[in-house]
Design a protein around this motif. Structure first.
Motif, short mmCIF file in Angstrom:
data_model
loop_
_atom_site.label_atom_id
_atom_site.label_comp_id
_atom_site.label_asym_id
_atom_site.label_seq_id
_atom_site.Cartn_x
_atom_site.Cartn_y
_atom_site.Cartn_z
N ASP A 5 0.83 -1.21 0.00
CA ASP A 5 0.00 0.00 0.00
C ASP A 5 0.86 1.26 0.00
O ASP A 5 0.55 2.23 -0.68
N TYR A 6 1.95 1.23 0.76
CA TYR A 6 2.83 2.40 0.81
C TYR A 6 3.47 2.67 -0.55
O TYR A 6 3.55 3.82 -1.01
N ILE A 7 3.94 1.60 -1.20
CA ILE A 7 4.59 1.76 -2.51
C ILE A 7 3.59 2.24 -3.54
O ILE A 7 3.87 3.14 -4.35
N ASN A 8 2.38 1.65 -3.54
CA ASN A 8 1.36 2.07 -4.50
C ASN A 8 0.94 3.52 -4.26
O ASN A 8 0.61 4.24 -5.20
N MET A 9 0.92 3.94 -2.99
CA MET A 9 0.57 5.32 -2.67
C MET A 9 1.49 6.30 -3.38
O MET A 9 1.07 7.37 -3.81
N ILE A 10 2.76 5.93 -3.53
CA ILE A 10 3.73 6.82 -4.18
C ILE A 10 3.68 6.65 -5.70
O ILE A 10 3.63 7.63 -6.45
N GLN A 11 3.69 5.40 -6.17
CA GLN A 11 3.89 5.17 -7.60
C GLN A 11 2.62 5.37 -8.43
O GLN A 11 2.71 5.63 -9.62
N THR A 12 1.45 5.23 -7.83
CA THR A 12 0.23 5.42 -8.61
C THR A 12 -0.14 6.89 -8.77
O THR A 12 -1.05 7.21 -9.52
N LEU A 44 5.12 11.65 -7.66
CA LEU A 44 6.45 11.29 -8.18
C LEU A 44 7.18 12.51 -8.72
O LEU A 44 8.39 12.69 -8.49
N ASP A 45 6.44 13.35 -9.45
CA ASP A 45 7.06 14.56 -9.99
C ASP A 45 7.55 15.47 -8.86
O ASP A 45 8.63 16.06 -8.95
N ILE A 46 6.75 15.58 -7.80
CA ILE A 46 7.14 16.43 -6.66
C ILE A 46 8.40 15.87 -6.01
O ILE A 46 9.32 16.62 -5.64
N GLY A 82 9.47 0.27 -10.18
CA GLY A 82 8.05 0.16 -10.49
C GLY A 82 7.76 -0.98 -11.46
O GLY A 82 6.79 -1.72 -11.31
N ALA A 83 8.64 -1.15 -12.48
CA ALA A 83 8.45 -2.23 -13.45
C ALA A 83 8.58 -3.60 -12.78
O ALA A 83 7.82 -4.52 -13.07
N TYR A 84 9.54 -3.69 -11.85
CA TYR A 84 9.71 -4.98 -11.15
C TYR A 84 8.52 -5.29 -10.26
O TYR A 84 8.05 -6.44 -10.20
#
Length: 472
Positions: free
Chosen positions: A105-112, A117-119, A338-340
């Motif tokens: 959930d933490y990773i998806n919160m950032i990558q989605t 990501l731009d910030i 993200g791809a992995y």
């Protein structure tokens, strides 16, 4: 708690009831790790984030597989603005426990969230630029850049601390205290923040002075008291009686003498003093005008130099920026991660992103942060063998079809990602030989002899080297 040897649940005994392994020391280690984790939870609840990080690192020293400790460490890093370090801990946690892990959930919160990501990318870029300005002694530009960083990420403690240091350098104590107070609100026990705040408070401490007691002027006429029967009679002593002609005459003479003194003595001195004051003011105005002229010339020269410096910096910056204006290495690393995480089987996509990452500068030194390199090597360890196999399969197929031009780059990458693949290095040496690149072929054969001694490939490599003769 489960047995480290067979994976069965442990009982209250100091041995595993299933396999008989001695687990007394193992239980103590796990207990210490959990104790440090609980201590970190308590520190985090009172916003002692520095203490929480220290406790969590101790917990992971005793048990590196403590997933809860890694997830909490990532959250603490994220709270202090260290997003890359947080992402590194969550990726390791996901690798340790692929399913039912809140790190997903933490990773998806950032990558989605593309905007987030731009910030993050802009924050890293601007903070690094501020550090560059500080090293170049362009402190005003560094302050401007840090304000932009904090507008994007208000919880970035290192940016607050650096901005406070710049304010301290400029002796802007109130502004420095304001930034340090924000740091305390985020992390109450940060040692660097407390040290800076102590220095600022000492400079803001008001000097103790001794105030002299004010004296009130008392206007009271001397009085005379006497008793008349049961009554007290109070009479002022200075009771003026009627003025006579003599008093009026003396008053007139005094006025005339005063006017004469003012005309002949005081007035010329006042006029002379006024002229001297005017001359002094004119001199100061002239000096100020000359100083301002010199300052204007100096500032114009500084503007010219800063313009040239800015132009050079923009040219240098283009070498580090990607086509979309983000830091190429950080952007490529995040895309690879993200791809992995999205599709671990597509190793070639991850490999393409990893190829774009520059781990060393032109002088052969790494300029990346510790968290960046940790995430890079962790990801490389996860996908390296699969990438190597993919490149080897493509390279070997091209080698069999005698398409050595296509075989060489694939075999090179296969050996790069898996240094234990002797077949890839041996076929690469043969491909070099068939392409007429004998120097590279000799070097590859020597590597085989050195890395895989006593093998059939090493024996064949020695034979090839003898047939090729001495290097000219």
């Amino acid at each position: 708690m489960i047995c480290y040897q067979c994976g069965c649940n442990l009982s209250e005994h100091d041995f595993c009831t299933n396999c008989g392994a001695d687990v007394a020391l193992y239980k103590k280690i796990i207990y210490i790790s959990n104790r440090f984790y609980n201590e970190a939870l308590e520190r985090a609840n009172v916003r002692d984030l520095t203490g929480a990080i220290t406790s969590l690192r101790q917990s992971l020293k005793f048990n590196k597989n403590n997933v809860e400790a890694r997830n909490l460490l990532g959250l603490v890093y994220f709270e202090t603005g260290e997003v890359v370090a947080a992402l590194s801990e969550w990726v390791i946690s996901k690798n340790l426990r692929p399913k039912k892990n809140i790190a997903d959930d933490y990773i998806n919160m950032i990558q989605t969230n593309q905007n987030r990501l731009d910030i993050i990318n802009q924050t890293i870029k601007k903070y690094n630029q501020a550090l560059t300005y500080c090293n170049q002694d362009s402190l005003d530009l560094a302050v401007i850049q840090l304000k932009k960083v904090l507008s994007l990420n208000p919880r970035f403690i290192r940016a607050h601390q650096l901005l406070a240091l710049l304010y301290i350098n400029n002796e802007e104590w109130e502004k420095a205290k304001k930034e340090l107070t924000k740091c305390i609100e985020i992390d109450t026990n940060n040692i660097a923040t407390l040290r800076y705040l102590k220095e600022v408070d000492e400079m803001l401490m008001p000097e103790e002075g001794v105030k002299s007691p004010s004296r009130k002027k008392q206007k009271s006429d001397e009085i005379i008291k006497y008793q008349s029967g049961n009554e007290t009679i109070i009479q002022p002593m200075n009771v003026k009686e009627g003025k006579g002609v003599t008093s009026l005459l003396n008053l007139g003479i005094g006025i005339v003498i005063g006017l004469a003194i003012a005309w002949f003595l005081i007035l010329p001195a006042r006029i002379q003093t006024a002229r001297a004051g005017v001359d002094e003011d004119l001199r100061k105005v002239s000096e100020a005008s000359d100083a301002k002229t010199a300052t204007i010339d100096e500032l114009q020269q500084q503007i010219k130099e800063l313009t040239e410096t800015n132009s050079n910096l923009e040219q240098d910056l283009q070498a580090y920026l990607g086509t979309d204006g983000t830091l190429q290495s950080v952007d490529s690393l995040m895309k690879a991660a993200g791809a992995y995480l999205t599709n671990p089987e597509e190793v070639t996509v991850v490999a393409d992103y990893l190829e774009e990452i520059q781990m060393e500068d032109t002088e052969g030194e790494s300029s990346n942060s510790e968290a960046f390199e940790s995430l890079y090597h962790t990801l490389l360890a996860l996908v390296g063998p699969d990438i190597a196999k993919s490149y080897y399969d493509d390279g070997y197929e091209a080698y069999r079809q005698e398409n050595y031009a296509d075989a060489i780059p694939n075999l090179e990458k296969a050996f790069k990602y898996d240094a234990s693949n002797g077949e890839a290095l041996y076929n690469l040496a043969n491909a070099y030989f068939h392409m007429g690149e004998e120097d590279k072929a000799r070097e590859a054969y020597r590597q085989i002899i050195e890395l895989f001694p006593g093998t059939e490939k090493a024996s064949k490599s020695e034979t090839f080297l003898e047939e090729m003769g001495v290097e000219e």
